[in-house]
Design a protein around this motif. Structure first.
Motif, PDB file in Angstrom:
ATOM      1  N   PHE A  34       1.113  -0.978  -0.022  1.00  0.00           N
ATOM      2  CA  PHE A  34       0.074   0.224  -0.291  1.00  0.00           C
ATOM      3  C   PHE A  34       1.198   1.470  -0.135  1.00  0.00           C
ATOM      4  O   PHE A  34       1.794   1.170   0.123  1.00  0.00           O
ATOM      5  CB  PHE A  34      -0.888   0.287   0.912  1.00  0.00           C
ATOM      6  CG  PHE A  34      -0.338   0.693   2.555  1.00  0.00           C
ATOM      7  CD1 PHE A  34       0.270   1.713   3.307  1.00  0.00           C
ATOM      8  CD2 PHE A  34       0.520  -1.489   3.119  1.00  0.00           C
ATOM      9  CE1 PHE A  34       0.713   0.978   4.640  1.00  0.00           C
ATOM     10  CE2 PHE A  34       0.726  -1.103   4.425  1.00  0.00           C
ATOM     11  CZ  PHE A  34       0.882   0.022   4.902  1.00  0.00           C
ATOM     12  N   THR A  35       0.342   2.199  -0.384  1.00  0.00           N
ATOM     13  CA  THR A  35       0.904   3.734   0.490  1.00  0.00           C
ATOM     14  C   THR A  35       0.948   4.428   1.215  1.00  0.00           C
ATOM     15  O   THR A  35       0.198   4.941   1.021  1.00  0.00           O
ATOM     16  CB  THR A  35       0.775   4.781  -1.430  1.00  0.00           C
ATOM     17  OG1 THR A  35       0.651   3.944  -2.391  1.00  0.00           O
ATOM     18  CG2 THR A  35       1.831   6.248  -1.381  1.00  0.00           C
ATOM     19  N   PRO A  36       2.066   4.006   1.613  1.00  0.00           N
ATOM     20  CA  PRO A  36       1.574   4.572   3.501  1.00  0.00           C
ATOM     21  C   PRO A  36       1.609   6.548   2.932  1.00  0.00           C
ATOM     22  O   PRO A  36       2.330   7.038   1.928  1.00  0.00           O
ATOM     23  CB  PRO A  36       3.845   5.124   3.749  1.00  0.00           C
ATOM     24  CG  PRO A  36       3.968   3.552   3.369  1.00  0.00           C
ATOM     25  CD  PRO A  36       3.112   3.921   1.715  1.00  0.00           C
ATOM     26  N   ASN A  37       0.943   7.251   3.393  1.00  0.00           N
ATOM     27  CA  ASN A  37       0.287   8.382   3.550  1.00  0.00           C
ATOM     28  C   ASN A  37       1.488   9.300   3.602  1.00  0.00           C
ATOM     29  O   ASN A  37       1.004  10.682   2.471  1.00  0.00           O
ATOM     30  CB  ASN A  37      -0.765   8.600   4.225  1.00  0.00           C
ATOM     31  CG  ASN A  37      -2.458   7.383   3.335  1.00  0.00           C
ATOM     32  OD1 ASN A  37      -2.268   7.858   2.269  1.00  0.00           O
ATOM     33  ND2 ASN A  37      -3.214   8.039   4.828  1.00  0.00           N
ATOM     34  N   VAL A  38       2.260   8.973   4.271  1.00  0.00           N
ATOM     35  CA  VAL A  38       3.847  10.499   4.102  1.00  0.00           C
ATOM     36  C   VAL A  38       4.290  10.989   2.895  1.00  0.00           C
ATOM     37  O   VAL A  38       4.157  11.657   2.958  1.00  0.00           O
ATOM     38  CB  VAL A  38       4.521   9.695   5.188  1.00  0.00           C
ATOM     39  CG1 VAL A  38       5.256   8.779   5.002  1.00  0.00           C
ATOM     40  CG2 VAL A  38       5.298  11.097   5.406  1.00  0.00           C
ATOM     41  N   PHE A  39       4.247   9.907   2.132  1.00  0.00           N
ATOM     42  CA  PHE A  39       4.462   9.914   0.592  1.00  0.00           C
ATOM     43  C   PHE A  39       4.215  10.701  -0.418  1.00  0.00           C
ATOM     44  O   PHE A  39       4.561  11.824  -0.615  1.00  0.00           O
ATOM     45  CB  PHE A  39       5.157   8.805   0.374  1.00  0.00           C
ATOM     46  CG  PHE A  39       5.989   7.808   0.551  1.00  0.00           C
ATOM     47  CD1 PHE A  39       7.816   7.927   0.425  1.00  0.00           C
ATOM     48  CD2 PHE A  39       5.262   6.655   1.738  1.00  0.00           C
ATOM     49  CE1 PHE A  39       8.508   7.344   0.667  1.00  0.00           C
ATOM     50  CE2 PHE A  39       7.121   5.811   2.731  1.00  0.00           C
ATOM     51  CZ  PHE A  39       8.109   6.255   1.456  1.00  0.00           C
ATOM     52  N   ASP A 176      -2.454  18.195   9.186  1.00  0.00           N
ATOM     53  CA  ASP A 176      -2.872  16.816   9.312  1.00  0.00           C
ATOM     54  C   ASP A 176      -2.969  15.218   8.399  1.00  0.00           C
ATOM     55  O   ASP A 176      -4.105  14.764   7.944  1.00  0.00           O
ATOM     56  CB  ASP A 176      -4.895  17.518   9.955  1.00  0.00           C
ATOM     57  CG  ASP A 176      -5.646  16.410  10.096  1.00  0.00           C
ATOM     58  OD1 ASP A 176      -5.224  15.722  10.889  1.00  0.00           O
ATOM     59  OD2 ASP A 176      -6.966  15.877   9.574  1.00  0.00           O
ATOM     60  N   MET A 177      -2.105  14.475   8.910  1.00  0.00           N
ATOM     61  CA  MET A 177      -1.839  13.450   8.163  1.00  0.00           C
ATOM     62  C   MET A 177      -2.778  12.290   9.239  1.00  0.00           C
ATOM     63  O   MET A 177      -2.557  12.641   9.503  1.00  0.00           O
ATOM     64  CB  MET A 177      -0.302  13.453   8.237  1.00  0.00           C
ATOM     65  CG  MET A 177       0.429  14.397   6.880  1.00  0.00           C
ATOM     66  SD  MET A 177       2.045  13.669   7.217  1.00  0.00           S
ATOM     67  CE  MET A 177       2.964  14.965   6.299  1.00  0.00           C
ATOM     68  N   ARG A 178      -2.983  11.586   7.900  1.00  0.00           N
ATOM     69  CA  ARG A 178      -4.105  10.784   8.599  1.00  0.00           C
ATOM     70  C   ARG A 178      -2.781   9.166   8.238  1.00  0.00           C
ATOM     71  O   ARG A 178      -2.721   8.730   6.908  1.00  0.00           O
ATOM     72  CB  ARG A 178      -5.471  10.495   8.004  1.00  0.00           C
ATOM     73  CG  ARG A 178      -5.931  11.793   7.272  1.00  0.00           C
ATOM     74  CD  ARG A 178      -5.969  12.777   9.640  1.00  0.00           C
ATOM     75  NE  ARG A 178      -6.591  11.834   9.838  1.00  0.00           N
ATOM     76  CZ  ARG A 178      -6.718  11.805  11.694  1.00  0.00           C
ATOM     77  NH1 ARG A 178      -5.916  13.422  11.873  1.00  0.00           N
ATOM     78  NH2 ARG A 178      -7.027  11.756  12.258  1.00  0.00           N
ATOM     79  N   PRO A 179      -3.457   8.443   9.132  1.00  0.00           N
ATOM     80  CA  PRO A 179      -2.123   7.228   9.077  1.00  0.00           C
ATOM     81  C   PRO A 179      -3.178   6.088   8.352  1.00  0.00           C
ATOM     82  O   PRO A 179      -4.799   5.901   8.421  1.00  0.00           O
ATOM     83  CB  PRO A 179      -2.300   5.830  10.257  1.00  0.00           C
ATOM     84  CG  PRO A 179      -3.449   6.840  11.537  1.00  0.00           C
ATOM     85  CD  PRO A 179      -3.468   8.448  10.794  1.00  0.00           C
ATOM     86  N   ASN A 180      -2.700   5.657   7.643  1.00  0.00           N
ATOM     87  CA  ASN A 180      -3.471   4.634   6.359  1.00  0.00           C
ATOM     88  C   ASN A 180      -3.596   2.502   7.993  1.00  0.00           C
ATOM     89  O   ASN A 180      -3.040   2.640   8.334  1.00  0.00           O
ATOM     90  CB  ASN A 180      -2.218   3.508   5.687  1.00  0.00           C
ATOM     91  CG  ASN A 180      -1.852   4.803   5.066  1.00  0.00           C
ATOM     92  OD1 ASN A 180      -0.540   5.480   5.023  1.00  0.00           O
ATOM     93  ND2 ASN A 180      -1.891   4.218   3.450  1.00  0.00           N
TER      94      ASN A 180
END
Length: 191
Positions: A34-39, A176-180
Motif C-alpha cells: 500500500f502507499t504510506p500516506n506520508v509519501f 493533519d496527516m492520517r495513518p493508513n
C-alpha cells in the motif's frame, strides 16, 4: 477518519509528480503493499520530499543502531508529541522489527514502564528529553548512554532520529496527516 493522506493541504496526484518522486512512491507501494500516506503528503513540496526522505534513508540505511532501536526512538518521540500518524505508522514498524505485538503501545504511552531493556529506556529518555526540553540536554545524558554501551555514533543517531521525527511529527500535525488503516494491523499476530 479521512481516507485522504492529509486534510489541510491538497494531495498531489502521483501521476503529476516528477519522475523520481513517482518512482520512490511506487517502490514504497510495492514494498509495503500500500502507499504510506506520508509519501503523497510530503510530495506536496517535491524538494522537501527529496530532502526529508534523503535524511530518513541516511539514518535508516547507515546507522549502527538496530532498526528496532531506531523505531523505539521514533515511537517514543512521537508519543511525547502525540503524533497519531507516526505512532501508528512507526508503531507498526516497531512491532515488526521488535517482533512484539505489544511493544509499540508500551513505548508510545510510557517508555519508562515498557518491557524494554534499561539501555533502551535510557535511549528513549534522552530522545524524549531532546523533544520536550532540548536545552536541558547535557553532557551527563551523553555519558549515561555511553555507560549503557552506546557508541558515540549510535548516540549521534539517537539525537538525529529524535530531531528528524520532531520535524516529521510537527508537519504531520500541521497538515493533519492520517495513518493508513493497514498500519493498525501490521505486526500483530504474525503479520
Amino acid at each position: 477518519m479521512s481516507d485522504d493522506p492529509m486534510t489541510r493541504f491538497p494531495v498531489p496526484d502521483v501521476d503529476d509528480l516528477p519522475a523520481d518522486l513517482r518512482e520512490r512512491i511506487e517502490d514504497e507501494t510495492e514494498r509495503s503493499g500500500f502507499t504510506p500516506n506520508v509519501f503523497p503528503a510530503f510530495a506536496y513540496k517535491p524538494g522537501q520530499f527529496r530532502a526529508f526522505f534523503a535524511y530518513y534513508d541516511a539514518l535508516v540505511d547507515n546507522s549502527p543502531l538496530a532498526r528496532e532501536e531506531l523505531e523505539m526512538v521514533i515511537v517514543a518521540v512521537s508519543g511525547a508529541n502525540d503524533c497519531l500518524y507516526c505512532i501508528v505508522a512507526h508503531g507498526a514498524l516497531l512491532r515488526i522489527y521488535g517482533d512484539d505485538p505489544h511493544l509499540a503501545e508500551q513505548v508510545a504511552t510510557n517508555h519508562r514502564t515498557a518491557d524494554i531493556s534499561d539501555a533502551h529506556k535510557a535511549m528513549c529518555d534522552v530522545a524524549v528529553k531532546l523533544t520536550e526540553d532540548p536545552a536541558a540536554v547535557e553532557q551527563d545524558d551523553i555519558e549515561r548512554l555511553r555507560e549503557y554501551g552506546f557508541s558515540m555514533e549510535e548516540i549521534w543517531d539517537i539525537g538525529s532520529t529524535a530531531a528528524l521525527f520532531n520535524l516529521s511529527n510537527r508537519m504531520a500535525h500541521f497538515a493533519d496527516m492520517r495513518p493508513n488503516d493497514e498500519f493498525y494491523e501490521l505486526g500483530r499476530d504474525g503479520s
